[in-house]
Write an enzyme that holds these catalytic residues in place. Structure first.
Site, PDB file in Angstrom:
ATOM      1  N   LYS A  62     -29.630 -39.475 -12.457  1.00  0.00           N
ATOM      2  CA  LYS A  62     -30.584 -38.410 -12.097  1.00  0.00           C
ATOM      3  C   LYS A  62     -31.263 -38.702 -10.771  1.00  0.00           C
ATOM      4  O   LYS A  62     -31.562 -37.780 -10.009  1.00  0.00           O
ATOM      5  CB  LYS A  62     -31.640 -38.235 -13.193  1.00  0.00           C
ATOM      6  CG  LYS A  62     -31.121 -37.496 -14.399  1.00  0.00           C
ATOM      7  CD  LYS A  62     -32.260 -36.957 -15.256  1.00  0.00           C
ATOM      8  CE  LYS A  62     -31.743 -36.163 -16.430  1.00  0.00           C
ATOM      9  NZ  LYS A  62     -32.795 -35.721 -17.336  1.00  0.00           N
ATOM     10  N   LYS A  88     -26.963 -29.067 -18.786  1.00  0.00           N
ATOM     11  CA  LYS A  88     -27.854 -27.932 -18.524  1.00  0.00           C
ATOM     12  C   LYS A  88     -28.069 -27.765 -17.030  1.00  0.00           C
ATOM     13  O   LYS A  88     -28.402 -26.687 -16.565  1.00  0.00           O
ATOM     14  CB  LYS A  88     -29.234 -28.201 -19.140  1.00  0.00           C
ATOM     15  CG  LYS A  88     -29.299 -28.226 -20.639  1.00  0.00           C
ATOM     16  CD  LYS A  88     -30.733 -28.604 -21.067  1.00  0.00           C
ATOM     17  CE  LYS A  88     -30.793 -29.043 -22.510  1.00  0.00           C
ATOM     18  NZ  LYS A  88     -31.725 -30.133 -22.761  1.00  0.00           N
ATOM     19  N   LYS A 146     -19.728 -34.593 -17.755  1.00  0.00           N
ATOM     20  CA  LYS A 146     -20.399 -34.132 -18.973  1.00  0.00           C
ATOM     21  C   LYS A 146     -20.866 -32.676 -18.835  1.00  0.00           C
ATOM     22  O   LYS A 146     -21.337 -32.287 -17.768  1.00  0.00           O
ATOM     23  CB  LYS A 146     -21.617 -35.041 -19.199  1.00  0.00           C
ATOM     24  CG  LYS A 146     -22.222 -34.976 -20.566  1.00  0.00           C
ATOM     25  CD  LYS A 146     -23.407 -35.931 -20.661  1.00  0.00           C
ATOM     26  CE  LYS A 146     -24.587 -35.435 -19.870  1.00  0.00           C
ATOM     27  NZ  LYS A 146     -25.851 -36.135 -20.106  1.00  0.00           N
TER      28      LYS A 146
HETATM   29  P1  TYM Z   1     -31.148 -33.551 -23.948  1.00  0.00           P
HETATM   30  O1  TYM Z   1     -32.216 -32.503 -24.000  1.00  0.00           O
HETATM   31  O2  TYM Z   1     -30.498 -33.826 -22.648  1.00  0.00           O
HETATM   32  O3  TYM Z   1     -30.016 -33.217 -24.972  1.00  0.00           O
HETATM   33  C1  TYM Z   1     -30.311 -32.903 -26.327  1.00  0.00           C
HETATM   34  C2  TYM Z   1     -29.247 -33.496 -27.230  1.00  0.00           C
HETATM   35  O4  TYM Z   1     -27.963 -33.003 -26.860  1.00  0.00           O
HETATM   36  C3  TYM Z   1     -27.056 -34.077 -26.652  1.00  0.00           C
HETATM   37  N1  TYM Z   1     -26.120 -33.721 -25.579  1.00  0.00           N
HETATM   38  C4  TYM Z   1     -24.805 -33.739 -25.705  1.00  0.00           C
HETATM   39  N2  TYM Z   1     -23.993 -34.048 -26.735  1.00  0.00           N
HETATM   40  C5  TYM Z   1     -22.662 -33.927 -26.542  1.00  0.00           C
HETATM   41  N3  TYM Z   1     -22.103 -33.520 -25.363  1.00  0.00           N
HETATM   42  C6  TYM Z   1     -22.876 -33.205 -24.309  1.00  0.00           C
HETATM   43  N4  TYM Z   1     -22.338 -32.789 -23.174  1.00  0.00           N
HETATM   44  C7  TYM Z   1     -24.291 -33.307 -24.445  1.00  0.00           C
HETATM   45  N5  TYM Z   1     -25.342 -33.058 -23.614  1.00  0.00           N
HETATM   46  C8  TYM Z   1     -26.442 -33.333 -24.320  1.00  0.00           C
HETATM   47  C9  TYM Z   1     -27.944 -35.259 -26.255  1.00  0.00           C
HETATM   48  O5  TYM Z   1     -27.304 -36.491 -26.510  1.00  0.00           O
HETATM   49  C10 TYM Z   1     -29.155 -35.039 -27.114  1.00  0.00           C
HETATM   50  O6  TYM Z   1     -28.948 -35.585 -28.402  1.00  0.00           O
HETATM   51  N6  TYM Z   1     -33.492 -37.959 -23.970  1.00  0.00           N
HETATM   52  C11 TYM Z   1     -33.096 -36.857 -24.801  1.00  0.00           C
HETATM   53  C12 TYM Z   1     -34.251 -36.162 -25.473  1.00  0.00           C
HETATM   54  C13 TYM Z   1     -35.148 -37.055 -26.290  1.00  0.00           C
HETATM   55  C14 TYM Z   1     -34.832 -37.678 -27.528  1.00  0.00           C
HETATM   56  C15 TYM Z   1     -36.006 -38.346 -27.939  1.00  0.00           C
HETATM   57  C16 TYM Z   1     -33.662 -37.731 -28.295  1.00  0.00           C
HETATM   58  C17 TYM Z   1     -36.448 -37.352 -26.001  1.00  0.00           C
HETATM   59  N7  TYM Z   1     -36.946 -38.136 -26.991  1.00  0.00           N
HETATM   60  C18 TYM Z   1     -36.057 -39.087 -29.134  1.00  0.00           C
HETATM   61  C19 TYM Z   1     -33.716 -38.473 -29.489  1.00  0.00           C
HETATM   62  C20 TYM Z   1     -34.893 -39.135 -29.875  1.00  0.00           C
HETATM   63  C21 TYM Z   1     -32.390 -35.833 -23.927  1.00  0.00           C
HETATM   64  O7  TYM Z   1     -32.511 -35.811 -22.725  1.00  0.00           O
HETATM   65  O8  TYM Z   1     -31.706 -34.908 -24.581  1.00  0.00           O
END
Ligand code: TYM
Length: 355
Positions: free
Chosen positions: A133, A220, A217
């Site tokens: 990032k 968003k 990947k």
């Molecule tokens: P975020 O918002 O980027 O994504 C949310 C969830 O979606 C999964 N994900 C994917 N899984 C498969 N293929 C993909 N291309 C893909 N893109 C995203 C992510 O692995 C995630 O599970 N850091 C986290 C948010 C967070 C969090 C937490 C998660 C904050 N605190 C505590 C678990 C526990 C994040 O950026 O997710």
């Protein structure tokens, strides 16, 4: 002493849930930044609903994490409702489980500060998501982006959650969460105070790739909307995106080894398998040697059938912000009731004066 029949120490974090017929307590989060896509759904949100009978669950819209990069203030509230709507549309029971947004529970940020003082600069510097990032512009990114994983550890450990369902890209952050828990427990000589949390990464699509480039990947933040299927896309948009998805000039792969060498085909097969709830090997066998056009038409039908109802329910919920806000308000109250005593105990352990 571990219980010889289960192998679980009677006072361990998991044992208290097992006594209630549960496997543990879940916390997971999703950022309200950009559009929710198929990767978020297959890697995480769909699993949230599937785990809810076996675990006590807390699902959080992580708005504090979202602002580690610029967010339009006018969009943050609607985006937060959109994620909450996706949890509900995917089938999470907001009465039985806890759905809330992070900024409503200040204990997350308070514990995060303590974890900022436990985590080491070296640990944070190794986080690949930060490196990706920040890119070459490291001097210019927010301090929050660097500290992001300590807040994520706080999200989980403020509830002493034992399990965290996520996509594969979050694995390193969860390893850091374990390191923070272990270091806190050691530094303050409170063995087993914070649990060493287990990741739950499962299904045929734990890492969904871009439809335009099978080596990147699905994200968003990808500027091309054709790189991803959004959860709110209608049938026409889904069909168009799958039709335009990158493939190669050969017939469909006929073995797993062949698929592995062809990332675009491999990705689409993984998506098909996850949507059909079958193993990827079964999807490979089903389409081995066929033309991509035939496969893409089957994938479109399946994606529309599986995602259509979720998207429609999300749209319906988003038209009723009062209802969604009620779910979030109620969730935040219940989350605070769980978090406050754990924060109080943590403050005592750290030695803060409470005059
Ligand atoms: P975020 O918002 O980027 O994504 C949310 C969830 O979606 C999964 N994900 C994917 N899984 C498969 N293929 C993909 N291309 C893909 N893109 C995203 C992510 O692995 C995630 O599970 N850091 C986290 C948010 C967070 C969090 C937490 C998660 C904050 N605190 C505590 C678990 C526990 C994040 O950026 O997710």
């Amino acid at each position: 002493m571990p219980d010889v029949t289960t192998g679980v120490a009677p006072n361990s974090h998991i044992a208290q849930y097992q006594a209630r017929g549960l496997k543990g307590r879940i916390l997971s989060g999703v950022q309200p930044s950009g559009d929710l896509h198929l990767g978020n759904y297959l890697g995480a949100i769909r699993n949230f609903a599937r785990l809810q009978n076996d675990y006590e669950c807390l699902y959080c819209v992580v708005d504090l994490h979202a602002i580690t990069v610029w967010q339009d203030p006018a969009q943050l509230a609607p985006k937060t409702r959109e994620i909450a709507s996706a949890f509900l549309a995917a089938g999470v029971d907001g009465d039985k489980h806890v759905i809330f947004n992070q900024s409503m529970v200040p204990e997350h940020a308070e514990l995060a500060w303590i974890f900022n003082c436990v985590a080491r600069m070296g640990w944070m510097s190794r986080m690949t998501q930060f490196k990706e990032k920040a890119g070459k512009d490291r001097e210019n990114v927010s301090l929050g982006l660097f500290a992001y994983p300590a807040l994520m550890a706080a999200d989980i450990l403020i509830y002493k959650a034992t399990h965290v369902p996520v996509g594969e890209d979050q694995k390193q952050h969860l390893e850091l969460t374990r390191d923070i828990a272990i270091k806190f427990n050691n530094d303050f000589a409170v063995p087993d105070f914070f649990p060493v949390t287990e990741p739950l990464i499962f299904g045929a699509a734990t890492r969904v790739m871009s439809l335009r480039d099978g080596t990147k990947k699905m994200s968003k933040s990808d500027p091309s909307d054709f790189s991803r299927i959004n959860l709110t896309d209608d049938a026409d948009a889904i069909a168009q995106k799958i039709r335009r998805a990158k493939t190669d000039p050969h017939p469909m792969p006929d073995t797993a080894a062949d698929a592995e060498k062809r990332p675009d085909a491999d990705n689409l097969l993984g998506i098909y398998a996850a949507l059909a709830d079958i193993e990827k090997d079964a999807a490979i066998a089903q389409f081995a040697g066929k033309q991509f056009s035939e496969f893409k038409s089957a994938l479109t039908d399946l994606a529309v059938a599986k995602l259509g109802p979720v998207g429609a329910e999300m749209q319906r919920l988003m038209k009723d912000p009062g209802h969604v806000d009620g779910v979030l308000r109620n969730g935040a109250e219940r989350a605070r009731a769980l978090a406050a005593p754990i924060l109080a105990e943590t403050y005592k352990i750290v030695g803060f004066l409470k005059p």
